[in-house]
Design an enzyme around this catalytic site. Structure first.
Site, PDB file in Angstrom:
ATOM      1  N   ASN A  29       2.213  -5.374  -2.978  1.00 38.84           N
ATOM      2  CA  ASN A  29       0.801  -5.670  -2.736  1.00 38.84           C
ATOM      3  C   ASN A  29       0.029  -4.373  -2.485  1.00 38.84           C
ATOM      4  O   ASN A  29       0.502  -3.501  -1.752  1.00 38.84           O
ATOM      5  CB  ASN A  29       0.720  -6.571  -1.484  1.00 38.84           C
ATOM      6  CG  ASN A  29      -0.648  -7.159  -1.224  1.00 38.84           C
ATOM      7  OD1 ASN A  29      -1.212  -7.820  -2.086  1.00 38.84           O
ATOM      8  ND2 ASN A  29      -1.189  -6.936  -0.033  1.00 38.84           N
ATOM      9  N   ASP A  68     -12.374 -10.261  -1.043  1.00 36.82           N
ATOM     10  CA  ASP A  68     -13.698 -10.368  -0.427  1.00 36.82           C
ATOM     11  C   ASP A  68     -14.624  -9.440  -1.202  1.00 36.82           C
ATOM     12  O   ASP A  68     -14.163  -8.534  -1.898  1.00 36.82           O
ATOM     13  CB  ASP A  68     -13.709 -10.081   1.093  1.00 36.82           C
ATOM     14  CG  ASP A  68     -12.956  -8.841   1.526  1.00 36.82           C
ATOM     15  OD1 ASP A  68     -12.841  -7.890   0.717  1.00 36.82           O
ATOM     16  OD2 ASP A  68     -12.501  -8.792   2.689  1.00 36.82           O
ATOM     17  N   GLU A  96       0.811  -1.228   0.000  1.00 39.28           N
ATOM     18  CA  GLU A  96       0.000   0.000   0.000  1.00 39.28           C
ATOM     19  C   GLU A  96       0.843   1.276   0.000  1.00 39.28           C
ATOM     20  O   GLU A  96       0.615   2.192   0.792  1.00 39.28           O
ATOM     21  CB  GLU A  96      -0.971  -0.023   1.192  1.00 39.28           C
ATOM     22  CG  GLU A  96      -1.858  -1.258   1.169  1.00 39.28           C
ATOM     23  CD  GLU A  96      -2.796  -1.371   2.371  1.00 39.28           C
ATOM     24  OE1 GLU A  96      -2.750  -0.509   3.257  1.00 39.28           O
ATOM     25  OE2 GLU A  96      -3.582  -2.336   2.398  1.00 39.28           O
ATOM     26  N   HIS A 155     -10.391  -6.140  -2.500  1.00 43.74           N
ATOM     27  CA  HIS A 155     -11.498  -5.920  -1.562  1.00 43.74           C
ATOM     28  C   HIS A 155     -12.614  -5.235  -2.357  1.00 43.74           C
ATOM     29  O   HIS A 155     -12.646  -4.008  -2.479  1.00 43.74           O
ATOM     30  CB  HIS A 155     -11.036  -5.045  -0.391  1.00 43.74           C
ATOM     31  CG  HIS A 155     -10.012  -5.711   0.466  1.00 43.74           C
ATOM     32  ND1 HIS A 155     -10.309  -6.803   1.260  1.00 43.74           N
ATOM     33  CD2 HIS A 155      -8.691  -5.466   0.654  1.00 43.74           C
ATOM     34  CE1 HIS A 155      -9.207  -7.191   1.904  1.00 43.74           C
ATOM     35  NE2 HIS A 155      -8.219  -6.395   1.548  1.00 43.74           N
ATOM     36  N   GLU A 201      -6.271 -10.716  -1.322  1.00 41.30           N
ATOM     37  CA  GLU A 201      -7.104 -10.450  -0.134  1.00 41.30           C
ATOM     38  C   GLU A 201      -8.578 -10.383  -0.515  1.00 41.30           C
ATOM     39  O   GLU A 201      -9.336  -9.544  -0.014  1.00 41.30           O
ATOM     40  CB  GLU A 201      -6.681  -9.138   0.540  1.00 41.30           C
ATOM     41  CG  GLU A 201      -5.215  -9.086   0.926  1.00 41.30           C
ATOM     42  CD  GLU A 201      -4.801  -7.816   1.660  1.00 41.30           C
ATOM     43  OE1 GLU A 201      -5.683  -7.054   2.119  1.00 41.30           O
ATOM     44  OE2 GLU A 201      -3.588  -7.580   1.776  1.00 41.30           O
TER      45      GLU A 201
HETATM   46  O1  G2I Z   1      -7.873  -3.669   6.085  1.00 40.37           O
HETATM   47  C1  G2I Z   1      -7.999  -4.857   5.364  1.00 40.37           C
HETATM   48  C2  G2I Z   1      -6.659  -5.303   4.822  1.00 40.37           C
HETATM   49  C3  G2I Z   1      -6.145  -4.314   3.779  1.00 40.37           C
HETATM   50  N1  G2I Z   1      -4.884  -4.770   3.217  1.00 40.37           N
HETATM   51  C4  G2I Z   1      -3.835  -5.083   4.169  1.00 40.37           C
HETATM   52  C5  G2I Z   1      -4.334  -6.036   5.238  1.00 40.37           C
HETATM   53  O2  G2I Z   1      -3.326  -6.280   6.184  1.00 40.37           O
HETATM   54  C6  G2I Z   1      -5.584  -5.499   5.896  1.00 40.37           C
HETATM   55  O3  G2I Z   1      -5.960  -6.450   6.904  1.00 40.37           O
HETATM   56  C7  G2I Z   1      -6.602  -5.928   8.029  1.00 40.37           C
HETATM   57  C8  G2I Z   1      -6.984  -7.077   8.950  1.00 40.37           C
HETATM   58  O4  G2I Z   1      -7.894  -7.905   8.288  1.00 40.37           O
HETATM   59  C9  G2I Z   1      -7.628  -6.520  10.220  1.00 40.37           C
HETATM   60  O5  G2I Z   1      -7.820  -7.574  11.159  1.00 40.37           O
HETATM   61  O6  G2I Z   1      -5.749  -5.032   8.686  1.00 40.37           O
HETATM   62  C10 G2I Z   1      -6.412  -4.401   9.771  1.00 40.37           C
HETATM   63  C11 G2I Z   1      -5.550  -3.303  10.346  1.00 40.37           C
HETATM   64  O7  G2I Z   1      -5.130  -2.417   9.384  1.00 40.37           O
HETATM   65  C12 G2I Z   1      -6.760  -5.435  10.825  1.00 40.37           C
HETATM   66  O8  G2I Z   1      -7.498  -4.834  11.874  1.00 40.37           O
HETATM   67  C13 G2I Z   1      -6.876  -4.745  13.104  1.00 40.37           C
HETATM   68  C14 G2I Z   1      -7.792  -3.955  13.994  1.00 40.37           C
HETATM   69  O9  G2I Z   1      -7.982  -2.658  13.406  1.00 40.37           O
HETATM   70  C15 G2I Z   1      -7.200  -3.792  15.329  1.00 40.37           C
HETATM   71  O10 G2I Z   1      -8.093  -3.142  16.179  1.00 40.37           O
HETATM   72  C16 G2I Z   1      -6.793  -5.169  15.890  1.00 40.37           C
HETATM   73  O11 G2I Z   1      -6.119  -5.036  17.115  1.00 40.37           O
HETATM   74  O12 G2I Z   1      -6.600  -6.002  13.681  1.00 40.37           O
HETATM   75  C17 G2I Z   1      -5.905  -5.894  14.883  1.00 40.37           C
HETATM   76  C18 G2I Z   1      -5.436  -7.268  15.352  1.00 40.37           C
HETATM   77  O13 G2I Z   1      -6.531  -8.119  15.562  1.00 40.37           O
END
Ligand code: G2I
Length: 351
Positions: free
Chosen positions: A206, A272, A165, A242, A270
């Site tokens: 990515n 969805d 990103e 996404h 990724e």
């Molecule tokens: O945002 C969707 C994805 C976009 N591309 C990069 C990916 O790495 C990203 O994944 C998401 C995860 O699916 C989420 O699970 O990245 C988020 C953070 O940028 C993740 O969320 C975070 C929550 O915001 C936090 O509150 C939490 O502590 O996940 C953390 C760990 O569970």
């Protein structure tokens, strides 16, 4: 698994289970040994087409219902959060890999391919990194991070999202601490460091919103073209995907193809497809069509080596907590029941 750029340095020892099926299929071997029950899964159908079908996995492996679906359906795993900077180096030089190791071990014991995610990213980045203003200090911190993380997983990760990103929608560089303190060169430096640490892993850039042709994907394309022309070690581009229901870019396949024509692998990393809640039969039917569209685009581009969905079921999806009123974006619902999109995806894979 790699239709175009099979490398002699690929680790033969890793080719078990799902991976062996995919490689056999990609090599033109007729995979008659595939049991019909396996062919009727995402991983089995993808393997027969020479591809991997993965899922993002987080702290879910203690849940038997979840693991049943993961192990029976999927042939690849991406740790959803556990390899990110805040998870692996929360304090400078203090590395923790336990949570990621659990996921990687689960994958490797079952012959599933692992996508490492992610080494250099502006988000989930500890405050101590964001506060570094001195270029030499930041370069040292990034080098150490890549060296320790990629070094820890060396031999156990097939692909790394080295940089994630780095562009904004208008095609300019995102003004992250890496960009503002180190300048444009931080991305190629990261790829070179990652290659030196793990020469066998394939190294990917990515991003999201680069699935169609637009200013952001044009800028990404130009960077990848420049890297390949100058010998910067990049092997693949990940298109996060996404998507919003009914809005798969019409030029997805053409866009994947133009990157593939640069000589890199392309991957859907990724996937969805979210909708306004509540879901209903018409929306789920549209979603099934949309998933099939994405699969067909990947299969039509020879170097499109894998498709990964961003979690197993709607129960684990990041979408509802981020987009109010939206969700139902994955192949299994909140109760982990198969949605119409599952059958459509397997069918589109040729299963
Ligand atoms: O945002 C969707 C994805 C976009 N591309 C990069 C990916 O790495 C990203 O994944 C998401 C995860 O699916 C989420 O699970 O990245 C988020 C953070 O940028 C993740 O969320 C975070 C929550 O915001 C936090 O509150 C939490 O502590 O996940 C953390 C760990 O569970």
């Amino acid at each position: 698994m790699t239709p175009t750029r099979t490398r002699s340095r690929r680790r033969v020892a890793f080719l078990s289970g799902w991976s062996a099926l995919a490689v056999a299929a990609a090599a033109g071997v007729v995979v008659t040994a595939l049991p019909s029950s396996a062919a009727a899964t995402l991983g089995g159908a993808a393997a027969a087409a020479g591809r991997t079908f993965g899922a993002a996995v987080s702290d879910n492996l203690g849940d038997a219902g979840y693991v049943d679906i993961l192990d029976s359906q999927f042939s690849g795993i991406t740790p959803e959060n556990e390899m990110k900077w805040d998870a692996t180096e929360a304090a400078p030089g203090a590395f923790t890999f336990d949570a990621a190791d659990v996921i990687v071990d689960h994958a490797r014991e079952r012959g599933m391919a692992v996508r490492g995610h992610t080494l250099v990213w502006h988000s989930q980045l500890p405050a101590y990194v964001q506060a570094i203003a001195d270029p030499a200090e930041l370069r040292t911190a990034v080098d150490r991070h890549i060296t320790e993380v990629a070094g820890h997983f060396r031999g156990r990760v097939e692909y790394w999202d080295v940089a994630n990103e780095a562009f904004l929608d208008d095609g300019s560089r995102r003004p992250s601490v890496f960009q503002t303190v180190l300048g444009d060169g931080y991305i190629e430096d990261a790829f070179r460091t990652a290659r030196s640490v793990d020469p066998d892993a394939k190294l990917c850039y990515n991003d999201f919103s680069i699935e169609g042709v637009n200013a952001k994907s044009d800028a990404t394309f130009e960077m990848v073209r420049d890297f390949t022309a100058r010998g910067v070690p990049i092997d693949c581009v990940g298109f996060q995907s996404h998507f919003v229901l009914g809005q798969i870019p019409a030029d997805l396949q053409a866009n994947l193809q133009r990157f593939a024509d640069l000589g890199v692998e392309v991957q859907i990393t990724e996937l969805d497809i979210r909708m306004d809640l509540p879901a209903d039969a018409a929306k789920l039917a549209q979603q099934a069509e949309d998933y099939a569209t994405v699969v067909r685009a990947c299969l039509a581009v020879a170097p499109c080596s894998s498709i990964t969905v961003w979690q197993v079921s709607d129960r684990e999806s990041w979408v509802p907590s981020t987009f109010a009123g939206q969700g139902a974006a994955l192949l299994f619902d909140e109760d982990r029941a198969a949605k119409p999109a599952l059958e459509a995806t397997i069918a589109a894979l040729g299963g």
